[in-house]
Design an enzyme around this catalytic site. Structure first.
Site, PDB file in Angstrom:
ATOM      1  NE  ARG A  46     -47.770 -18.512 -16.091  1.00 36.10           N
ATOM      2  CZ  ARG A  46     -48.959 -18.627 -15.455  1.00 36.10           C
ATOM      3  NH1 ARG A  46     -49.766 -19.630 -15.736  1.00 36.10           N
ATOM      4  NH2 ARG A  46     -49.311 -17.746 -14.562  1.00 36.10           N
ATOM      5  CE1 TYR A  98     -28.081 -32.695 -25.665  1.00 31.67           C
ATOM      6  CE2 TYR A  98     -30.176 -32.521 -24.529  1.00 31.67           C
ATOM      7  CZ  TYR A  98     -28.932 -32.008 -24.834  1.00 31.67           C
ATOM      8  OH  TYR A  98     -28.541 -30.805 -24.309  1.00 31.67           O
ATOM      9  CG  ASP A 170     -35.946 -36.142 -29.088  1.00 29.87           C
ATOM     10  OD1 ASP A 170     -36.014 -35.521 -30.167  1.00 29.87           O
ATOM     11  OD2 ASP A 170     -35.232 -35.771 -28.137  1.00 29.87           O
ATOM     12  CE  LYS A 195     -30.100 -28.775 -30.747  1.00 30.90           C
ATOM     13  NZ  LYS A 195     -30.869 -29.234 -29.656  1.00 30.90           N
TER      14      LYS A 195
END
Ligand SMILES: Cc1ncc(COP(=O)(O)O)c(C=O)c1O
Length: 379
Positions: A46, A98, A170, A195
């Site tokens: 992690r 978004y 973003d 994306k």
């Protein structure tokens, strides 16, 4: 080193144990220690993973940052930035974005006492009246999803810096090939690497890139403490996707240009939103801060009834009706019911996101085929 070369080489070294040119998928949860604390820099997956390290270094290099941090999705990256805030803090955000980002702001973080103000960020001055002693973060997308509005990152950053406010951009729609927000004064960049960075519609992934060592420490702490980390295979897929980002973005932009002009000349099409039109809202700013204009386009039909839009949405054969964007294959979507369903209708309408708006993610197929497909669907 030029960007095209960085995209191939940055962050990636031949694997020290075998010389493998591609960083292996280190599919492990832990690392053996010779004695307590005597390890090779890796203790628990992690916290650290070599495949993730390679990707984090590559992302930092291609976004012109000093650090990159990877997350299990774009939303997990956004969530990590929001966790820098405390109750009572305020955020000024673009009013077009978004739908999932709007949702995490208003449905998750408002209840923890954080206040959000939504402004038309294409006018940098619209931020000013909302700035007060509690303002800690300015958040924007550029181009925005789905109205393709352009924020002048340099102008917003000047205001942010004057008031000691963080600016996070973003950069999902542009990708690091088309635009590097840190160069224009942003403090942090987030991506849905699902994306363009991944580019092949086969991975969900997110990242944050920045320059400030103190922010790096805080965000690394959040990444490790909250644990929304990506698996090594997902990191490998994004690492592989990055190597062709320039080639894909050039083709996305070229196809986007042809599709946008075709739509604009079509007698049944009303408005076309694409930031490469010389008369579009942010064209001059887009020319300043972007290398090209990309393959994201939204449009409406002159017949503004939902049935007309629905016919196009289900009538294309090459453009698949699906959420998401930025893959090699072309997608068509209906923001009002899909990606932006969580934004109240009256809020959507303010930015032009009408019920019949259609959004395209123009892929890297042959442009004539794409245009023929849209032509037959519009009729
Ligand atoms: C601009 C933008 N930012 C963030 C996200 C969220 O990313 P993810 O779906 O990888 O969580 C999306 C998803 O569509 C997006 O379009």
């Amino acid at each position: 080193m030029q960007l095209e070369t960085k995209l191939i080489h940055a962050g990636v070294e031949p694997d020290p144990s075998t010389g493998a040119i591609m960083t292996p998928i280190y599919q492990t949860s832990t690392y053996v220690q010779a004695a307590p604390g005597d390890h090779k820099g890796y203790e628990y997956a992690r916290t650290q993973n070599p495949t993730r390290d390679a990707l984090q270094n590559a992302l930092a290099a291609i976004e012109e940052g000093s650090f990159g941090l990877c997350f299990s999705s774009g939303m997990a990256a956004t969530d990590a930035v929001l966790k820098l805030l405390s109750p009572g803090d305020e955020v000024i955000a673009a009013n077009d974005m978004y739908g999932g980002t709007y949702r995490i702001f208003t449905k998750v973080y408002e209840k923890y006492g954080i206040r959000f103000h939504f402004v038309p960020m294409e006018d940098a001055q619209s931020i000013v009246p909302y700035i007060n002693a509690h303002t800690k973060l300015i958040w924007t997308e550029t181009p925005t999803n789905p109205m393709m509005t352009i924020t002048d990152i340099e102008a917003v950053s000047a205001i942010a810096k004057a008031h000691d406010i963080l600016l996070c951009v973003d950069n999902t729609f542009a990708s690091p090939y088309l635009q590097n927000p840190l160069r224009w004064g942003a403090d942090l960049v987030v991506h849905s690497a699902t994306k363009y960075l991944g580019g092949h519609s086969d991975v969900v992934h997110g990242c944050i890139i920045g320059n400030d060592p103190a922010l790096h420490e805080k965000l690394k702490f959040i990444q490790n403490s909250c644990g929304a980390v990506p698996g090594p295979q997902d990191c490998f897929l994004v690492l592989r996707g990055i190597k062709t980002l320039h080639l894909r973005m050039q083709r996305h932009s070229e196809n986007g240009r042809q599709v946008a002009h075709f739509l604009r000349s079509h007698p049944k099409v009303d408005k076309v939103y694409w930031c490469g039109f010389e008369d579009s809202q942010g064209y001059l700013v887009a020319r300043k801060q972007m290398r090209d204009f990309g393959g994201m386009i939204s449009f409406t039909l002159k017949d503004d009834r939902m049935e007309a839009a629905a016919k196009v949405l289900s009538g294309t054969k090459l453009f698949s009706l699906a959420e998401s964007l930025g893959g090699v294959e072309s997608l068509i979507g209906h923001p009002a019911s899909m990606t932006h369903a969580s934004i109240p209708r009256e809020e959507r309408m303010k930015t032009g996101l009408v019920d019949s708006l259609i959004r395209l993610s123009v892929g890297v197929e042959n442009a004539d085929d794409l245009i023929a497909d849209l032509g037959q669907a519009i009729g």
